[in-house]
Scaffold this active site. Structure first.
Site, short mmCIF file in Angstrom:
data_model
loop_
_atom_site.label_atom_id
_atom_site.label_comp_id
_atom_site.label_asym_id
_atom_site.label_seq_id
_atom_site.Cartn_x
_atom_site.Cartn_y
_atom_site.Cartn_z
N GLU A 403 -16.04 80.04 22.38
CA GLU A 403 -17.03 79.98 21.52
C GLU A 403 -17.00 81.19 20.51
O GLU A 403 -16.62 82.23 20.97
CB GLU A 403 -18.49 80.26 22.60
CG GLU A 403 -18.39 79.35 23.54
CD GLU A 403 -18.94 79.65 24.97
OE1 GLU A 403 -19.73 80.88 24.91
OE2 GLU A 403 -19.08 79.03 25.93
N LEU A 432 -20.36 74.81 23.93
CA LEU A 432 -20.90 76.09 24.66
C LEU A 432 -20.77 75.66 26.39
O LEU A 432 -21.98 75.09 26.74
CB LEU A 432 -22.11 76.47 24.29
CG LEU A 432 -22.59 77.94 24.52
CD1 LEU A 432 -23.88 78.37 24.01
CD2 LEU A 432 -22.73 78.09 26.16
N GLU A 434 -18.63 76.88 29.74
CA GLU A 434 -17.31 77.52 30.08
C GLU A 434 -16.61 76.67 31.05
O GLU A 434 -15.16 76.65 30.91
CB GLU A 434 -17.78 78.71 30.77
CG GLU A 434 -18.13 80.08 29.92
CD GLU A 434 -19.41 79.93 29.02
OE1 GLU A 434 -20.19 79.02 29.52
OE2 GLU A 434 -19.66 80.71 28.30
N GLN A 456 -16.55 84.77 26.25
CA GLN A 456 -17.19 85.88 25.71
C GLN A 456 -17.35 87.00 26.35
O GLN A 456 -17.18 88.10 26.03
CB GLN A 456 -18.47 85.16 25.09
CG GLN A 456 -18.32 85.03 23.67
CD GLN A 456 -19.32 84.38 23.01
OE1 GLN A 456 -20.48 84.54 23.40
NE2 GLN A 456 -19.30 83.71 21.78
N PHE A 457 -18.00 86.76 27.50
CA PHE A 457 -18.20 87.79 28.52
C PHE A 457 -18.16 87.79 29.80
O PHE A 457 -18.35 86.34 30.30
CB PHE A 457 -19.93 88.29 28.41
CG PHE A 457 -20.15 88.73 26.87
CD1 PHE A 457 -20.10 90.16 26.79
CD2 PHE A 457 -20.67 88.07 25.75
CE1 PHE A 457 -20.52 90.47 25.45
CE2 PHE A 457 -20.93 88.57 24.77
CZ PHE A 457 -20.72 89.78 24.34
N PRO A 463 -19.97 79.84 34.87
CA PRO A 463 -20.04 78.44 35.13
C PRO A 463 -18.69 77.71 35.04
O PRO A 463 -18.63 76.50 35.55
CB PRO A 463 -20.73 77.84 33.68
CG PRO A 463 -21.35 79.29 33.41
CD PRO A 463 -20.55 80.49 33.89
N HIS A 502 -23.85 91.23 30.08
CA HIS A 502 -22.73 91.47 29.19
C HIS A 502 -21.69 92.58 29.48
O HIS A 502 -20.87 92.68 29.04
CB HIS A 502 -23.12 91.64 27.89
CG HIS A 502 -24.04 90.58 27.13
ND1 HIS A 502 -25.44 90.58 27.29
CD2 HIS A 502 -23.77 89.57 26.41
CE1 HIS A 502 -26.06 89.57 26.81
NE2 HIS A 502 -25.03 88.79 26.18
#
Ligand SMILES: Cc1ncc(C[n+]2csc(CCOP(=O)(O)OP(=O)(O)O)c2C)c(N)n1
Length: 698
Positions: A403, A432, A434, A456-457, A463, A502
């Site tokens: 992403e 978007l 995962e 991303q985090f 998921p 995050h």
């Protein structure tokens, strides 16, 4: 005699109807043998009958002929595999848990795989409903890459085929793959076998009204086909259309065929939830007598022929069964093998048959464990970017995606400029999802590429957990037939503040999962060496990028050179001492160093750098010298990786310990947002120093 179908004019499919009949009769004979005999004798423990689904699957198998085609399915997909030419012996070896088979007794006998580089590859199936979809989408994306970017004409007309039941259309995997296939125009067929039930739950619970094709009518970018999977001519026409579309338009098709499930969901299921009328209805829709009648009317198979073919099928399956019954089970002593790549007695790798880039003749540039420092210091962001850039330049099969990874250069700026330099076929944004990112990576890896997805985090890997688990376990569960090496980069840990979304670490989950190497660099130099090693390794790796350390002044180091690698499982002594061993990794190493500097204690500081594998020898040797050990990590304390180290030392260093092994970690809470609370929750140089002094007093 063969009949062409009356499709949309292209007439590309010619079904071999005698083979359809033969495969169908063999499929039924196998189901009979297992259901009536082998389950009762407990020689088969899990049986999922394909009775009713079989005809259409067998016909579909006949359109998968490309040398770079791939299929995936689920536990009811045996007829498809029969149609693809897989031997009856292999099926019985698998269901009867004999040596060989698809998994050497490790996986359920109906979860198939078949490596093939020149012919239809059967991607390792998953026991998780819906997990089959995104890997096929990944394979389909790899088809385009091989053909258009790598200019390999073998992939020109290739397509993917994925099978799923009506229950599976409610899963995340289905929707994720549908998004990928339609937005990227991928050459793949979604084949939905609608038998009206997911175990006992009617299909109206899975999609409103129970018909996924009706509900997808407004969906763009996909051809929809629907019909009766028990009517040979109708099924032939629809399968032919699906095949024509995917081969010529190079875009996806969803084909839904209604089929009866003539048995319980599995051998244990009595179907008490079905009404008497429903059972009669299903029996009336058995495709076997329909096929017999159809072939009879066409003059392809006479009644006498049919009876003989049925007898031959039964006799053949019985004969193969007798042989397989004499075969041994897999050797229990081998059950621990093939979690990771293994070496033979000469030190050569025992490679998987399919998956990853190591099976090709491509060579990597030189690598070296020698640091050749460049002038100046770079932060971890730049270090990782430089390493990705160098490896992208020298490995044309490597792809970086996720992403915001493309034009933006990633939310942490790690991939900044890489798309401009290497093009959007190799560095790109994804939808978007995962599950889609990792499932696609799995399919791409199996298609001979090196995927380097970004999550991303850390929290947002949740998921994708199913696909991550299926990736990690692949080598083991297929008995080294398949492996899916990839490098999953994920950012985690605290930053200027924390929060539950995050700032998670939870790296230990991937140590606990099967088949993942886990890397947690604390500084720029190590990040280069560890990442390069991961990108050239034949096992999947999770590479943690600590948010705070990405630009932390302590973590800035000279670039150690384009050849620099750090083999996994080798820790680094940052400080030496003989009074106390401090073990840490990732974002806590610099805190530990600060803490040691605050005290006058002669402490030895070890940065583990990798947690799977981890440097047991370095830790043990140090603790034998110091007699005291403090483990510091940012992840939660309960069942954190510190517990593993402590348990190891409790056994191996028992007679050398002068004090209990201690851990300092975050309490079992989320990472709080307010910096004041976060400071209080996480280990810091003050409380680490206090803990060290406590231990020093003992
Ligand atoms: C992710 C996941 N959830 C639950 C299950 C348990 N389970 C196995 S099969 C099944 C029903 C699937 O139905 P469908 O997709 O319609 O296929 P069918 O068995 O009808 O052919 C369920 C709930 C599973 N295997 N995986």
């Amino acid at each position: 005699m063969n009949l062409k179908t009356k499709d949309e004019g292209l007439q590309t499919v010619t079904f071999d109807w005698r083979k359809v009949a033969k495969d169908l009769l063999i499929s039924r004979a196998l189901d009979d043998l297992e259901e009536y005999d082998l389950v009762k004798q407990k020689k088969v423990l899990y049986q999922f009958s394909a009775r009713g689904h079989d005809l259409a699957q067998i016909m579909l198998g006949q359109v998968m002929k490309g040398k770079k085609d791939a299929v995936s399915g689920y536990y009811r997909s045996r007829p498809l595999l029969l149609s693809l030419g897989i031997a009856v012996e292999q099926f019985l070896q698998a269901t009867m848990m004999r040596r060989g088979g698809f998994s050497d007794g490790r996986d359920i006998g109906v979860v198939f795989n078949e490596p093939r580089h020149n012919g239809v590859c059967v991607l390792p199936m998953s026991g998780g409903v819906g997990a089959q979809y995104t890997p096929v989408a990944g394979w389909a994306q790899a088809i385009d890459f091989h053909y258009k970017y790598l200019k390999d004409s073998d992939w020109e007309d290739a397509a993917g085929l994925v099978l799923g039941g009506d229950g599976s259309v409610a899963t995340n995997g289905f929707w994720s793959a549908l998004t990928m296939a339609t937005t990227l125009s991928l050459p793949m067929i979604f084949y939905i076998e609608d038998n009206g039930y997911g175990i006992s739950v009617p299909s109206s619970f899975q999609t409103p009204g129970g018909n996924i094709v009706k509900n997808l009518e407004s969906f763009k970018g996909i051809k929809l086909l629907s019909g009766d999977g028990t009517n040979p001519q109708e099924a032939a026409d629809l399968i032919s259309q699906a095949n024509d579309h995917v081969r010529h338009n190079r875009s996806p098709v969803l084909l839904r065929l209604t089929v009866p499930r003539l048995n319980g969901h599995s051998a244990q299921d009595t179907q008490s939830y079905k009404s008497a009328e429903r059972l009669i209805f299903e029996k009336q829709h058995d495709p076997l007598p329909k096929l017999q009648k159809f072939l009879n009317q066409k003059g392809i198979v006479t009644t006498g022929d049919w009876e003989q073919m049925a007898k031959d099928a039964k006799a053949y399956c019985d004969q193969v069964y007798q042989q397989v019954d004499k075969q041994p089970n897999a050797d229990p002593r081998d059950v621990h093998r093939y979690v990771f790549e293994e070496k033979d007695a000469n030190g050569s790798p025992i490679l998987q048959k399919q998956g990853g880039i190591h099976l090709s003749q491509d060579k990597f540039p030189l690598s070296s464990e020698q640091v050749v420092p460049a002038p100046g210091r770079i932060n971890m962001v730049t270090a990782i970017r430089k390493t990705l850039d160098y490896e992208l330049t020298h490995n044309k099969k490597m792809l970086v995606f996720g992403e915001d990874v493309g034009a933006k250069g990633g939310v942490h700026a790690v991939t900044l400029g890489l798309q401009d330099k290497h093009g959007n076929a190799r560095v790109f944004d994804t939808s978007l999802s995962e599950e889609g990112i990792i499932g696609r990576s799995l399919g791409m890896s199996l298609a001979g590429l090196l995927p380097v997805p970004e999550i991303q985090f850390r929290k947002y890997a949740d998921p994708a957990e199913e696909q991550l688990n299926d990736t990690g376990s692949m080598r083991w569960r297929t008995g080294n037939r398949f492996a899916a090496p990839m490098v999953v980069r994920m950012a985690g840990g605290y930053f200027g503040c924390g929060d539950p979304w995050h700032s998670q670490c939870a790296e230990v989950k991937w140590v606990h999962a099967i088949g993942w190497q886990v890397v947690v660099p604390s500084n720029a130099e190590d990040a280069v060496g560890l990442l390069r090693y991961a990108l050239r390794d034949n096992n999947p790796t999770i590479f943690f990028e600590h948010r705070k350390m990405l630009d932390h002044i302590w973590a800035r180091r000279p670039y150690p050179g384009d050849q620099y690698v750090i083999p996994f499982g080798v820790g680094k002594k940052i400080l030496t001492g003989d009074r106390l061993t401090v073990v840490s990794w990732g974002g806590m190493v610099h805190m530990c160093q600060q803490a040691i500097e605050k005290t006058a204690i002669q402490a030895e500081l070890i940065d583990l750098r990798t947690l799977q594998p981890w440097d047991k020898d370095m830790v043990l040797e140090s603790v034998k010298k110091t007699g005291r050990c403090l483990i510091v990590h940012e992840d939660n304390i309960s069942a954190g990786f510190g517990a593993e180290i402590a348990a190891y030392l409790a056994k191996e260093a028992f007679f050398y310990l002068d004090a209990p092994v201690e851990r300092l970690a975050t309490a079992d809470i989320g990472n709080p947002h307010d910096p004041l609370l976060m400071e209080h929750a996480l280990p810091n140089s003050t409380n680490i120093a206090e803990k060290m002094m406590e231990l020093d007093q003992i």
